[in-house]
Write a protein that holds these residues in place. Structure first.
Motif, PDB file in Angstrom:
ATOM      1  N   ALA A 124       0.824  -1.215   0.000  1.00  0.00           N
ATOM      2  CA  ALA A 124       0.000   0.000   0.000  1.00  0.00           C
ATOM      3  C   ALA A 124       0.853   1.259   0.000  1.00  0.00           C
ATOM      4  N   MET A 125       1.915   1.282   0.805  1.00  0.00           N
ATOM      5  CA  MET A 125       2.804   2.438   0.836  1.00  0.00           C
ATOM      6  C   MET A 125       3.505   2.610  -0.503  1.00  0.00           C
ATOM      7  N   THR A 126       3.980   1.503  -1.072  1.00  0.00           N
ATOM      8  CA  THR A 126       4.666   1.561  -2.361  1.00  0.00           C
ATOM      9  C   THR A 126       3.736   2.089  -3.447  1.00  0.00           C
ATOM     10  N   LYS A 127       2.530   1.590  -3.491  1.00  0.00           N
ATOM     11  CA  LYS A 127       1.560   2.010  -4.498  1.00  0.00           C
ATOM     12  C   LYS A 127       1.255   3.504  -4.396  1.00  0.00           C
ATOM     13  N   ALA A 128       1.114   3.999  -3.164  1.00  0.00           N
ATOM     14  CA  ALA A 128       0.743   5.396  -2.959  1.00  0.00           C
ATOM     15  C   ALA A 128       1.883   6.361  -3.265  1.00  0.00           C
ATOM     16  N   PHE A 129       3.122   5.945  -2.963  1.00  0.00           N
ATOM     17  CA  PHE A 129       4.245   6.882  -3.063  1.00  0.00           C
ATOM     18  C   PHE A 129       5.099   6.703  -4.316  1.00  0.00           C
ATOM     19  N   LEU A 130       4.901   5.625  -5.044  1.00  0.00           N
ATOM     20  CA  LEU A 130       5.691   5.418  -6.251  1.00  0.00           C
ATOM     21  C   LEU A 130       5.521   6.546  -7.276  1.00  0.00           C
ATOM     22  N   PRO A 131       4.325   7.124  -7.435  1.00  0.00           N
ATOM     23  CA  PRO A 131       4.215   8.264  -8.364  1.00  0.00           C
ATOM     24  C   PRO A 131       5.124   9.432  -7.978  1.00  0.00           C
ATOM     25  N   LEU A 132       5.281   9.685  -6.684  1.00  0.00           N
ATOM     26  CA  LEU A 132       6.181  10.763  -6.241  1.00  0.00           C
ATOM     27  C   LEU A 132       7.632  10.383  -6.488  1.00  0.00           C
ATOM     28  N   LEU A 133       7.974   9.127  -6.270  1.00  0.00           N
ATOM     29  CA  LEU A 133       9.350   8.683  -6.491  1.00  0.00           C
ATOM     30  C   LEU A 133       9.700   8.669  -7.973  1.00  0.00           C
TER      31      LEU A 133
END
Length: 289
Positions: A124-133
């Motif tokens: 869930a964290m990866t999915k949410a923050f991958l666009p920012l990364l």
């Protein structure tokens, strides 16, 4: 030794599970290294103490409440990073929980809870923050465990979740690299602690309820308590240093063990095609010669 970024090019990192242990040490280390550090925790009771500890070192932390099993809260945190910091340069998935016990001794809820925090929280964290990364061409670091490679007695629920984490991230790594995001897994061994207390274990209660598994469980608890108190056990600060170095390195590996002992332990699994090396080793942990 890690290179400290200059103030004008300070980058932003978010870390989960920072109330104690590895997460806490990592938050303090990254703040001291010049990163704008968002330290999140499920229970904010430790927030003031963490801020005060950072301030003593001349650093500053943005301490926020975040439960990695709450998808709406995760979404709000991603929005917060975007609006407050203009994005995110690194995410450190550290939040996790222990689950010690046999498949017969644990409830299905225990298995689902272990998977929810240790695996689905990472997804869930990866999915949410991958666009920012993707925008920052940043790095995604996840604290796994040697238990994500080698299955361990009375850790069926925990190791299953960590195996899932490693499979997820190993599969993601080439996909993320195609959009210039680095994916890295940190694998500590034993971290110096009061193992029984920190894992929330009622050893006497577990042994009383273990039935046929009592001799094996007794041998496991004795061996593992020694391991966590041994000279091989690392301090949380040692793991934090590896995280900092991984963020600052030019081309870090995908899978990184944090000590010689951890590397040797994980290597037991390499070329163990029929599983005999690992199972011979771990049978000894439960008193089987």
């Amino acid at each position: 030794m890690s290179v400290q970024p200059s103030h004008h090019d300070a980058r932003t990192v978010l870390i989960t599970g920072t109330s104690t242990g590895i997460g806490r040490a990592t938050a303090l280390a990254l703040a001291a290294a010049g990163w704008r550090t968002i330290a999140t925790m499920r229970n904010p009771e430790q927030a003031e103490a963490l801020r005060a500890e950072a301030a003593k070192a001349g650093a500053e932390l943005d301490v926020r409440r975040l439960d990695v099993t709450d998808s709406e809260a995760i979404g709000r945190e991603a929005d917060y990073c975007r609006k407050t910091y203009g994005g995110l340069d690194a995410l450190v998935n550290n939040a996790g929980s222990a689950a010690v016990g046999s498949v017969e001794g644990l409830d299905m809820k225990d298995f689902r809870d272990a998977m929810e925090v240790n695996y689905f929280g990472v997804v869930a964290m990866t999915k949410a923050f991958l666009p920012l990364l993707r925008v920052s061409r940043g790095r995604l670091i996840t604290i796994s465990s040697v238990g994500g490679v080698v299955g361990q007695p009375f850790n069926e629920a925990y190791c299953a979740a960590k195996f899932a984490v490693e499979g997820f991230l190993e599969s993601l790594q080439p996909v993320a690299k195609s959009v210039d995001v680095g994916v890295h897994v940190i694998e500590p061994g034993a971290v110096a602690s009061e193992f029984v207390a920190n894992a929330g274990i009622d050893a006497a209660g577990m042994l009383a309820a273990a039935g046929s598994y009592r001799p094996a469980l007794s041998a496991y608890l004795e061996r593992t308590t020694r391991q966590f108190a041994s000279a091989n056990a690392q301090k949380p600060e040692d793991i934090a240093e590896v995280v900092v170095d991984t963020l600052h390195a030019a081309s870090p590996a995908f899978r990184i063990q944090t000590s010689t002992w951890a590397r040797e332990f994980v290597s037991t699994k390499i070329n163990d095609l029929d599983g005999s090396r690992v199972t011979s080793m771990t049978q000894g942990w439960v008193g089987m010669a």
